[in-house]
Design a protein around this motif. Structure first.
Motif, PDB file in Angstrom:
ATOM      1  N   ALA A 377     101.395 -31.465  64.117  1.00 21.26           N
ATOM      2  CA  ALA A 377     101.083 -32.147  62.862  1.00 21.26           C
ATOM      3  C   ALA A 377      99.972 -33.179  63.031  1.00 21.26           C
ATOM      4  N   SER A 378      99.790 -33.665  64.253  1.00 21.00           N
ATOM      5  CA  SER A 378      98.761 -34.669  64.520  1.00 21.00           C
ATOM      6  C   SER A 378      97.450 -34.067  64.988  1.00 21.00           C
ATOM      7  N   GLY A 379      97.334 -32.739  64.971  1.00 20.87           N
ATOM      8  CA  GLY A 379      96.060 -32.101  65.290  1.00 20.87           C
ATOM      9  C   GLY A 379      95.986 -31.422  66.635  1.00 20.87           C
ATOM     10  N   PHE A 380      97.009 -31.566  67.491  1.00 22.86           N
ATOM     11  CA  PHE A 380      97.000 -30.885  68.780  1.00 22.86           C
ATOM     12  C   PHE A 380      97.260 -29.387  68.578  1.00 22.86           C
ATOM     13  N   THR A 381      96.688 -28.584  69.448  1.00 22.33           N
ATOM     14  CA  THR A 381      96.952 -27.146  69.448  1.00 22.33           C
ATOM     15  C   THR A 381      97.974 -26.855  70.531  1.00 22.33           C
ATOM     16  N   LEU A 382      99.030 -26.119  70.186  1.00 23.10           N
ATOM     17  CA  LEU A 382     100.078 -25.795  71.157  1.00 23.10           C
ATOM     18  C   LEU A 382     100.188 -24.292  71.353  1.00 23.10           C
ATOM     19  N   GLN A 383     100.272 -23.871  72.589  1.00 24.99           N
ATOM     20  CA  GLN A 383     100.527 -22.473  72.943  1.00 24.99           C
ATOM     21  C   GLN A 383     101.935 -22.406  73.522  1.00 24.99           C
ATOM     22  N   LEU A 384     102.838 -21.783  72.759  1.00 21.42           N
ATOM     23  CA  LEU A 384     104.254 -21.761  73.107  1.00 21.42           C
ATOM     24  C   LEU A 384     104.704 -20.340  73.398  1.00 21.42           C
ATOM     25  N   PRO A 385     105.819 -20.150  74.093  1.00 20.78           N
ATOM     26  CA  PRO A 385     106.305 -18.803  74.387  1.00 20.78           C
ATOM     27  C   PRO A 385     106.484 -17.987  73.105  1.00 20.78           C
ATOM     28  N   SER A 386     106.162 -16.693  73.190  1.00 23.45           N
ATOM     29  CA  SER A 386     106.196 -15.834  72.007  1.00 23.45           C
ATOM     30  C   SER A 386     107.583 -15.763  71.400  1.00 23.45           C
ATOM     31  N   TRP A 387     108.642 -15.797  72.224  1.00 27.87           N
ATOM     32  CA  TRP A 387     109.994 -15.701  71.669  1.00 27.87           C
ATOM     33  C   TRP A 387     110.351 -16.922  70.840  1.00 27.87           C
ATOM     34  N   TRP A 388     109.717 -18.056  71.158  1.00 24.06           N
ATOM     35  CA  TRP A 388     109.968 -19.244  70.344  1.00 24.06           C
ATOM     36  C   TRP A 388     109.153 -19.200  69.050  1.00 24.06           C
ATOM     37  N   TRP A 454     116.362 -15.718  76.937  1.00 22.45           N
ATOM     38  CA  TRP A 454     116.627 -17.140  76.803  1.00 22.45           C
ATOM     39  C   TRP A 454     117.453 -17.375  75.544  1.00 22.45           C
ATOM     40  N   ILE A 455     118.511 -18.153  75.678  1.00 19.32           N
ATOM     41  CA  ILE A 455     119.346 -18.483  74.537  1.00 19.32           C
ATOM     42  C   ILE A 455     119.608 -19.989  74.526  1.00 19.32           C
ATOM     43  N   GLU A 456     119.840 -20.502  73.320  1.00 17.36           N
ATOM     44  CA  GLU A 456     120.167 -21.925  73.159  1.00 17.36           C
ATOM     45  C   GLU A 456     121.683 -22.062  73.070  1.00 17.36           C
TER      46      GLU A 456
END
Length: 1009
Positions: A377-388, A454-456
């Motif tokens: 939300a503050s402008g950073f770009t995030l690359q996260l795991p595809s499953w997430w 992966w599970i929560e």
């Protein structure tokens, strides 16, 4: 007709009305009252009007109308100039903005005589943009000097996506938004870019203040003791002016605020993006890694490691010629900003090498769920795991409900049948073994790899779920309790302690659910023996579907497209029930304009079905009603009588209750909607030719009529399905709603290839209309004049008298105003016009085009004027007096223009030949020429080469009058019709007095309620 426009001036938004150039027979109400009557604003607040100046394109002293509906263009010989025009402007308070723009559909209802300008629809787009900024908290507080005072304002913080959307809005900003001035000021010179950005800032500021005041509900009575408190008060007050006199203090405070907000504008000002990439471990015990990367906006495919950039590795760094220098100030500022949002980023700044940071499984889950969204939300770009990112494959431990029916079930659904029911713990819909459940409950980490994924997990939640399972055990439930959850595939109960992800059904109940979902009864129904007609294949399917839901005790909504035969399928169903032993009558509620249609169709297709029309002043009342309907198969009544005669309807035990044009009950709070739900019937059917899936609360009302309780209470439904526009759960909720309701809603379209290949190319429907009391009185008076004239026996005048009477009667059937020629109002005086509006509203909703033929030019003129006012859109009219150039222009626009009028009126002589109007797939013969060849030629303006849709022809006639009897004559002697009728009506004048009176007589069935 009045045009409504939105303008921005002096830091406020205004509505103002563009008055029509021509005089109107009925004066328009004051602007605030008019907007209230159209449902655009409420009447609970007083709204003073201000005198302003609208600078509008004009010829001489007359402004150019924004639409042809508001008058013709002034003298074209005069040059177009920007000229001032005095207007009354209505300032919009913040609550007005929410009320006006926070609607699913801004369009005023037909008949409101309001034409909304493009500026309002543009305003909705800007409002949605401000809403998104508000939802994402993309705004900052500020302190700015404006004219002679300082103001505390909320200003938007625009990301690249928001900037692009704002630029699109700037490119299409209507001139009306910038035309308004006050106090004799000159024409505004502000650019669209400056005006739109200023408008967005003002709109966002008003929205934030409105919500803060609504939430806090407090007033500031104490004088602030310092500048900071004065600024805070001004940010929350209705006025942004700050009450502080020391000018130097204000300048220093504003400077400090600018410095404080600079990091928030960091990413929009830099040629780079700061990225964080989260990498999951290959071995569960290893840490999760977050790497810092830099991404040039000019080449998003290139990712530069922060470690490489600062190590001085020239092979891995971009060349200054390509991307410019990588500013260390930007990197340090981004790290500093990120440190305030992520504790892990803050801790990483203590390291010697700034490559990123490591996380445990628990920390990784917290980063994904909490910190990542704040950084994005503050402008950073995030690359996260595809499953997430997809989330659909991110499995959580949840409850599954297992339902099974007794093996003794006979395959049919009984809502009172008892089913075996139990809960189990599942992972992605797969049941867990007791050992696996215990193992997960004993784990200490919330993010684990289980069965390769992966599970929560939440140990505390798992322990509570195990206790819940022990308490619940196995039990029996009624089929009605589990029907909706089973169809949805998850729990939707109002009082469940734990959410249910999936419902697993076995046994006979599973087969029934499958049939419901597929809308495919296992045993097709046989066509009733006394049904007179042939059902097409899709009509047989609909007929069997109705029968299967009746057998299972479930209500049905037959929502076929217009022309696919909802009436004939329903009549076949009623005849089937009658032949199977149903002795209770069915009650049909329909609009007044189609009551005679139902009676005629029943006489045609189900002549053995006893029919009673409960309609008009002679209808049975009180004790006589129950006796009158006892032996009937079908009782036809109207929505107008539904609430008025509710007590009569409640006295009868109905086999079926059918609502035609069921959109009449889509508002659950109306009296007739409540009345429909309070009539007892074993089976309920709703018929509608328009889709209902896209209006959740309307659909609740319809389904609550058909199957009470299926979607829960209205408050539960709103909470569950009426999600905010910004809610990520909205699509999932609507999909769930479709799963629950689709088994009870059968919708077939004419555009469906499976349907369209079996349809005739031209579908002719007779629309039987009624007479109003005024029409019936005039009709009877003309018949008396004819009788007196015939009795006088004037030599040589009989033929002329008969033909003149024929013309008068046809005009009365059209509209009293055509016969009286008194320019009187048209509304609610003609059964034909009422049916015409009903049909056109349906065409408008499905965005289809229509041709309307009349043999009378004056009737065409009256219809054009009325329909333009009612639908607030242009209507074309072609008659013999239209110049060739204008005729060609209208045809070209109607055929090819993207925003062409959807209604084209034509006189039968001028428009009956030589035109190609294949964009229309509906043809209405408002009055009859009584020459089949001439009428077919007119119909062929739409039904000809180039037509890609099936053409529906609607032939209007009034029941119980000469119009119906001449139609019957043509039907009975179609092979001789041309010879009998020919191109004129001289044959009628040759009838004997008795034959003539029988042809022209007025039957009681012609009169509406």
């Amino acid at each position: 007709m009045r045009g409504i426009h939105l303008s921005f001036a002096e830091q406020n938004l205004y509505l103002w009305g563009e008055e029509p150039l021509q005089e109107t027979t009925t004066p328009l109400p004051p602007l605030p009252k008019h907007l209230f009557e159209a449902g655009l604003l409420s009447s609970s607040r007083k709204r003073p009007l201000l005198r302003g100046t609208a600078w509008l394109p004009s010829r001489g002293d007359r402004a150019l109308p924004s639409s042809s509906l508001l008058g013709e263009e002034p003298d074209r010989r005069k040059k177009i100039v920007l000229a001032p025009h005095s207007i009354s402007a209505l300032p919009l308070a913040p609550e007005d903005l929410f009320e006006l723009f926070d609607k699913e559909d801004l369009s005023p209802p037909p008949g409101s005589r309001l034409l909304l300008g493009n500026s309002l629809f543009w305003g909705i787009r800007l409002f949605r943009l401000a809403e998104n900024l508000l939802a994402r908290e993309s705004y900052l507080p500020s302190l700015v000097r404006r004219e002679e005072c300082w103001e505390a304002l909320w200003i938007p913080l625009l990301s690249e996506d928001f900037e692009r959307e704002l630029e699109r809005l700037e490119g299409v900003c209507p001139g009306a938004l910038r035309c308004l001035t006050f106090q004799g000021k000159e024409a505004p010179q502000v650019s669209p870019r400056q005006s739109v950005r200023e408008m967005l800032q003002v709109l966002l500021d008003r929205m934030i203040r409105f919500r803060l005041q609504k939430r806090e509900s407090r007033e500031f009575r104490e004088k602030p003791s310092n500048l900071h408190d004065a600024w805070i008060q001004a940010l929350q007050a209705s006025s942004p002016k700050i009450s502080w006199k020391n000018e130097e203090d204000l300048r220093q405070f504003a400077k400090a605020l600018t410095s404080w907000s600079r990091p928030a504008r960091l990413h929009s000002d830099s040629p780079f993006r700061f990225c964080l990439r989260l990498e999951e471990p290959s071995v569960e015990e290893d840490p999760w890694e977050v790497h810092y990367l830099l991404q040039p906006k000019a080449d998003p495919s290139l990712l530069l490691s922060l470690e490489d950039l600062w190590s001085g590795n020239e092979d891995l760094c971009p060349s200054p010629e390509t991307f410019g220098d990588v500013p260390r100030e930007f990197i340090l500022a981004a790290l500093g900003q990120g440190a305030r949002l992520s504790p892990h980023m803050a801790k990483s700044l203590e390291q010697k090498n700034l490559w990123g940071f490591s996380l445990t499984a628990s920390e990784a889950l917290h980063f994904l769920k909490e910190e990542a969204s704040a950084l994005q939300a503050s402008g950073f770009t995030l690359q996260l795991p595809s499953w997430w990112v997809r989330r659909k494959t991110f499995k959580r431990v949840s409850l599954t409900a297992k339902v099974s029916g007794s093996s003794s079930g006979d395959g049919s659904l009984n809502l009172d049948a008892l089913l075996d029911f139990r809960y189990v713990l599942s992972l992605g819909g797969e049941e867990l073994t007791p050992e696996e459940m215990q193992m997960l409950a004993e784990l200490k980490t919330p993010l684990v790899r289980f069965r390769g994924e992966w599970i929560e997990t939440s140990p505390e939640h798992l322990r509570q779920a195990l206790d819940f399972l022990k308490k619940q055990g196995s039990r029996e439930v009624r089929a009605s309790e589990i029907l909706a959850p089973a169809l949805a595939g998850e729990g939707i109960g109002e009082n469940q302690e734990f959410p249910v992800e999936r419902v697993e059904v076995n046994g006979w109940f599973a087969k029934v659910l499958e049939d419901l979902r597929q809308k495919n009864p296992r045993v097709p129904e046989e066509i009733p023996r006394h049904f007179r007609g042939t059902l097409r294949h899709y009509q047989e399917d609909g007929f069997s579907w109705l029968a299967s839901l009746r057998r299972w005790g479930l209500g049905a909504c037959l929502a076929d497209d217009m022309g696919l035969g909802k009436t004939v399928q329903t009549l076949a169903h009623l005849q089937r029930e009658r032949e199977k032993g149903e002795i209770r009558p069915a009650l049909l509620i329909c609009p007044t304009s189609v009551a005679n249609n139902w009676r005629k169709e029943a006489e045609r297709f189900t002549p053995e079905l006893p029919v009673l029309v409960h309609h008009g002043s002679s209808r049975q009342r009180k004790k006589g009603f129950a006796a009158a309907v006892r032996d009937q198969g079908l009782v036809i009544s109207t929505f107008g009588l539904l609430q008025r005669d509710l007590s009569l309807f409640q006295e009868v035990s109905w086999g079926s209750l059918i609502l035609d044009e069921a959109q009449n009950i889509k508002n659950p709070e109306t009296k007739q909607s409540k009345a429909a739900r309070n009539i007892t019937a074993e089976h309920r059917i709703a018929l509608t030719g328009t889709p209902v899936e896209n209006h959740p609360l309307d659909l609740w009302s319809l389904m609550d009529f058909l199957n009470p309780g299926l979607l829960g209470s209205q408050s539960f439904f709103k909470k569950t399905f009426q999600k905010s526009r910004e809610s990520s759960q909205r699509e999932g909720a609507l999909e769930k709603l479709r799963n629950v309701t689709s088994p009870f809603l059968l919708r077939r379209l004419k555009t469906d290839k499976k349907i369209i290949r079996d349809l005739p190319e031209k579908i002719v429907t007779k629309e039987y209309c009624s007479l109003t009391k005024e029409q019936a009185s005039l009709y009877q008076a003309v018949l008396e004049d004819l009788k007196n004239g015939l009795d006088s026996g004037e030599d040589g005048g009989r033929q002329g008298l008969v033909l003149a009477t024929l013309t008068k009667l046809k005009q009365i059937c059209n509209h009293p105003a055509q016969f009286l020629k008194d320019n009187s109002p048209l509304e609610n005086r003609s059964g034909k016009m009422r049916r015409l509006v009903d049909l056109l509203e349906e065409f408008q909703e499905i965005r289809e085009h229509c041709l309307i033929f009349t043999q009378y030019r004056e009737m065409g003129e009256m219809l054009r004027k009325w329909l333009q006012q009612y639908f607030a859109q242009e209507v074309f009219l072609l008659h013999g007096g239209v110049p060739r150039k204008r005729r060609d222009e209208m045809v070209e626009i109607f055929q090819n223009a993207p925003e062409a009028p959807k209604i084209f009126l034509l006189s039968l002589k001028a428009g009956g030949t030589g035109l190609t109007l294949t964009r229309a797939n509906h043809v209405i013969h408002y009055d009859r020429w009584w020459n089949p060849a001439v009428e077919n030629q007119a119909t062929d303006r739409a039904f000809r080469i180039g037509q890609k849709k099936n053409v529906q022809v609607h032939t209007f006639m009034v029941s119980g009058t000469l119009e119906e009897r001449i139609d019957q004559l043509l039907e009975n002697k179609r092979d001789l019709a041309e010879k009998i009728v020919g191109g004129d009506n001289l044959w009628i004048g040759n009838l004997s007095n008795r034959e003539l009176q029988d042809l022209l007589r007025l039957d009681p069935e012609a009169l509406e309620a």
